[in-house]
Write a protein that holds these residues in place. Structure first.
Motif, PDB file in Angstrom:
ATOM      1  N   THR A   1       0.859  -1.178   0.000  1.00  0.00           N
ATOM      2  CA  THR A   1       0.000   0.000   0.000  1.00  0.00           C
ATOM      3  C   THR A   1       0.899   1.233   0.000  1.00  0.00           C
ATOM      4  O   THR A   1       1.930   1.275   0.672  1.00  0.00           O
ATOM      5  CB  THR A   1      -0.915   0.030   1.230  1.00  0.00           C
ATOM      6  N   LYS A   2       0.495   2.210  -0.739  1.00  0.00           N
ATOM      7  CA  LYS A   2       1.283   3.424  -0.841  1.00  0.00           C
ATOM      8  C   LYS A   2       0.393   4.584  -0.442  1.00  0.00           C
ATOM      9  O   LYS A   2      -0.710   4.739  -0.944  1.00  0.00           O
ATOM     10  CB  LYS A   2       1.785   3.613  -2.269  1.00  0.00           C
ATOM     11  N   VAL A   3       0.911   5.405   0.461  1.00  0.00           N
ATOM     12  CA  VAL A   3       0.159   6.561   0.926  1.00  0.00           C
ATOM     13  C   VAL A   3       0.608   7.755   0.094  1.00  0.00           C
ATOM     14  O   VAL A   3       1.776   8.102   0.058  1.00  0.00           O
ATOM     15  CB  VAL A   3       0.402   6.820   2.421  1.00  0.00           C
ATOM     16  N   VAL A   4      -0.305   8.371  -0.586  1.00  0.00           N
ATOM     17  CA  VAL A   4      -0.024   9.531  -1.410  1.00  0.00           C
ATOM     18  C   VAL A   4      -0.550  10.755  -0.674  1.00  0.00           C
ATOM     19  O   VAL A   4      -1.727  10.821  -0.330  1.00  0.00           O
ATOM     20  CB  VAL A   4      -0.685   9.405  -2.796  1.00  0.00           C
ATOM     21  N   THR A   5       0.366  11.729  -0.431  1.00  0.00           N
ATOM     22  CA  THR A   5      -0.061  12.960   0.230  1.00  0.00           C
ATOM     23  C   THR A   5       0.118  14.102  -0.739  1.00  0.00           C
ATOM     24  O   THR A   5       1.142  14.199  -1.423  1.00  0.00           O
ATOM     25  CB  THR A   5       0.771  13.231   1.504  1.00  0.00           C
ATOM     26  N   ARG A   6      -0.839  14.935  -0.802  1.00  0.00           N
ATOM     27  CA  ARG A   6      -0.753  16.119  -1.646  1.00  0.00           C
ATOM     28  C   ARG A   6      -0.259  17.278  -0.812  1.00  0.00           C
ATOM     29  O   ARG A   6      -0.717  17.494   0.306  1.00  0.00           O
ATOM     30  CB  ARG A   6      -2.115  16.474  -2.227  1.00  0.00           C
ATOM     31  N   ARG A   7       0.654  18.008  -1.397  1.00  0.00           N
ATOM     32  CA  ARG A   7       1.188  19.170  -0.704  1.00  0.00           C
ATOM     33  C   ARG A   7       0.397  20.384  -1.141  1.00  0.00           C
ATOM     34  O   ARG A   7       0.288  20.680  -2.324  1.00  0.00           O
ATOM     35  CB  ARG A   7       2.662  19.351  -1.056  1.00  0.00           C
ATOM     36  N   THR A   8      -0.099  21.060  -0.176  1.00  0.00           N
ATOM     37  CA  THR A   8      -0.883  22.245  -0.502  1.00  0.00           C
ATOM     38  C   THR A   8       0.057  23.417  -0.749  1.00  0.00           C
ATOM     39  O   THR A   8       1.165  23.481  -0.219  1.00  0.00           O
ATOM     40  CB  THR A   8      -1.843  22.603   0.647  1.00  0.00           C
ATOM     41  N   GLY A   9      -0.350  24.381  -1.547  1.00  0.00           N
ATOM     42  CA  GLY A   9       0.456  25.556  -1.848  1.00  0.00           C
ATOM     43  C   GLY A   9       0.540  26.495  -0.662  1.00  0.00           C
ATOM     44  O   GLY A   9      -0.245  26.418   0.291  1.00  0.00           O
ATOM     45  N   LEU A  10       1.518  27.381  -0.710  1.00  0.00           N
ATOM     46  CA  LEU A  10       1.689  28.354   0.371  1.00  0.00           C
ATOM     47  C   LEU A  10       0.623  29.435   0.259  1.00  0.00           C
ATOM     48  O   LEU A  10       0.240  29.839  -0.845  1.00  0.00           O
ATOM     49  CB  LEU A  10       3.070  29.000   0.279  1.00  0.00           C
ATOM     50  N   PRO A  11       0.196  29.944   1.371  1.00  0.00           N
ATOM     51  CA  PRO A  11      -0.759  31.053   1.327  1.00  0.00           C
ATOM     52  C   PRO A  11      -0.100  32.304   0.748  1.00  0.00           C
ATOM     53  O   PRO A  11       1.125  32.451   0.763  1.00  0.00           O
ATOM     54  CB  PRO A  11      -1.136  31.279   2.792  1.00  0.00           C
ATOM     55  N   ALA A  12      -0.894  33.206   0.239  1.00  0.00           N
ATOM     56  CA  ALA A  12      -0.394  34.420  -0.420  1.00  0.00           C
ATOM     57  C   ALA A  12       0.412  35.289   0.545  1.00  0.00           C
ATOM     58  O   ALA A  12       1.438  35.858   0.183  1.00  0.00           O
ATOM     59  CB  ALA A  12      -1.543  35.208  -1.011  1.00  0.00           C
ATOM     60  N   ARG A  13      -0.040  35.411   1.778  1.00  0.00           N
ATOM     61  CA  ARG A  13       0.676  36.241   2.757  1.00  0.00           C
ATOM     62  C   ARG A  13       2.075  35.698   3.032  1.00  0.00           C
ATOM     63  O   ARG A  13       3.037  36.447   3.156  1.00  0.00           O
ATOM     64  CB  ARG A  13      -0.116  36.308   4.061  1.00  0.00           C
TER      65      ARG A  13
END
Length: 142
Positions: A28-40
């Motif tokens: 099993t492979k856990v795939v995590t998505r990295r969220t983008g940085l906030p604008a501030r």
């Protein structure tokens, strides 16, 4: 059949079963998505980067200016040494010329004035202006 340490009684089925069992393995492979940085946060990083670049640029320009001043000082010092040598050479030449003047005067028959002899030389002017005549009259009357 394989010969293993003197024992000929080896099961071949066991080795075949091991090979068939290892053929399929579930993972099993856990795939995590990295969220983008906030604008501030992006703006904060950008401002920090610009500030670091400005400070570095200011420091580099100051060091360049200091380097330029040191270079000018060293060239001025070397020029001064050259000029001092030229002055020393000219001083020696002046002394030799002064000695030659006295020798040339003696050869021409001039005599040195003693301390008691006073020589008066009247001023002569080539132009006839009233300003120079009045200054020559005051000089001769003294």
């Amino acid at each position: 059949m394989a010969y293993t340490r003197g024992n000929l009684a080896v099961k071949e089925k066991a080795s075949q079963e091991r090979v068939t069992q290892q053929r399929y393995k579930e993972t099993t492979k856990v795939v995590t998505r990295r969220t983008g940085l906030p604008a501030r946060e992006k703006i904060l990083y950008l401002i920090t980067l610009v500030a670091v670049i400005l400070v570095g640029g200011a420091l580099m320009s100051r060091y360049a200016h200091i380097y330029d001043l040191n270079k000018q000082a060293q060239s001025t010092i070397s020029d001064i040494k050259v000029y001092e040598k030229t002055i020393a050479d000219l001083q020696v030449e002046k002394e030799t010329l002064n000695n030659q003047v006295i020798e040339n005067a003696k050869q021409l028959g001039y005599v040195e004035a003693s301390g008691k002899d006073v020589i008066y030389v009247p001023r002569s002017t080539s132009t006839k202006s009233t300003g120079t005549e009045s200054s020559s009259n005051t000089a001769s009357s003294k």
